[in-house]
Design an enzyme around this catalytic site. Structure first.
Site, mmCIF file in Angstrom:
data_model
loop_
_atom_site.group_PDB
_atom_site.id
_atom_site.type_symbol
_atom_site.label_atom_id
_atom_site.label_comp_id
_atom_site.label_asym_id
_atom_site.label_seq_id
_atom_site.Cartn_x
_atom_site.Cartn_y
_atom_site.Cartn_z
ATOM 1 N N SER A 86 5.753 -23.027 19.691
ATOM 2 C CA SER A 86 4.866 -23.982 19.044
ATOM 3 C C SER A 86 5.254 -25.387 19.483
ATOM 4 O O SER A 86 6.412 -25.642 19.838
ATOM 5 C CB SER A 86 4.986 -23.868 17.518
ATOM 6 N N TYR A 99 10.937 -23.680 10.057
ATOM 7 C CA TYR A 99 9.930 -23.256 11.021
ATOM 8 C C TYR A 99 10.096 -23.974 12.355
ATOM 9 O O TYR A 99 10.103 -23.341 13.417
ATOM 10 C CB TYR A 99 8.520 -23.506 10.466
ATOM 11 N N VAL A 132 -3.864 -23.550 16.217
ATOM 12 C CA VAL A 132 -4.795 -22.566 16.766
ATOM 13 C C VAL A 132 -5.615 -21.987 15.616
ATOM 14 O O VAL A 132 -5.099 -21.770 14.515
ATOM 15 C CB VAL A 132 -4.042 -21.430 17.503
#
Length: 220
Positions: A86, A99, A132
């Protein structure tokens, strides 16, 4: 078509998948580590178990599956590993601490393996997209976590496969995302973290349009 379903939060998930593949006499030529979900908010307010499960899926399962399947590719003399990272992995992510750190791991892990297996018949590529249009943000519970313009899964897949075929170590789909990925690491890390906090603090505002269902933890 063979379909295997496995909870990737389980410590022995990769072994179970590898055993099932052996039992069915299936050899794997391409591994796509795409399963994952995210958490966001103030670190002390995020459920610790959910955070743990996120790291099991995003990091541990990814490494374990690569460990389990890459030796077979070496034995065949060819193969590929495509890891989904990411743009969050290019800098620290306040309110996305675990994350973004997990996605940094995915990128660096992929870059290291890319170098290790060059010339040995194995291609390793990391694809690091921005937001996305998938169920990711519904699972997360808010679209406020999206930094940058949304793209489609089809565009990300095309970019990832082109990069893999070309033998690239990583790719960041989208011109804006790619430019940001190249510029961010050149700034002082503490400044990057401070700027990121100003960008990401919007997730602290409740998003009433989306509830947070249980995370998807299966791979097929």
């Amino acid at each position: 078509m063979t379909r295997l379903v496995q909870d990737l939060t389980a410590p022995d998930a990769a072994r179970r998948i590898a055993d099932a593949l052996i039992e069915r006499r299936i050899s794997v030529g391409v591994l796509v580590n795409n399963a994952g979900f995210g958490t966001c908010g103030r670190f002390e307010e995020i459920d610790a178990r959910r955070e743990h499960d996120q790291l099991m899926v995003n990091v541990v399962a990814l490494v374990d599956l690569t460990h389990a399947l890459l030796p077979g590719m070496l034995a065949q003399g060819s193969g590929a590993v495509l890891n989904v990272g990411s743009t969050a992995g290019y800098q620290p992510g306040p309110y996305f601490a675990a994350y973004s750190a997990a996605k940094t791991f995915v990128l660096n892990f992929s870059l290291a393996l890319h170098q290790e297996y060059r010339g040995r018949g194995i291609r390793v590529t990391a694809v690091c997209p921005g937001p996305v249009e998938t169920a990711f943000f519904e699972t997360l519970g808010t679209r406020r976590a999206a930094i940058g313009s949304f793209t489609t899964p089809e565009r990300v897949v095309r970019a990832a496969l082109r990069a893999l075929a070309a033998g690239r170590a990583y790719v960041t789909p989208g011109l804006g995302n790619a430019l940001s990925a190249q510029l961010t690491p050149r700034r002082p890390r503490t400044l990057v973290a401070a700027i990121a906090k100003r960008v990401t603090r919007g997730v602290l505002v409740p998003d009433t349009d989306h509830a947070a269902p249980a995370p998807e933890r299966t791979a097929a």
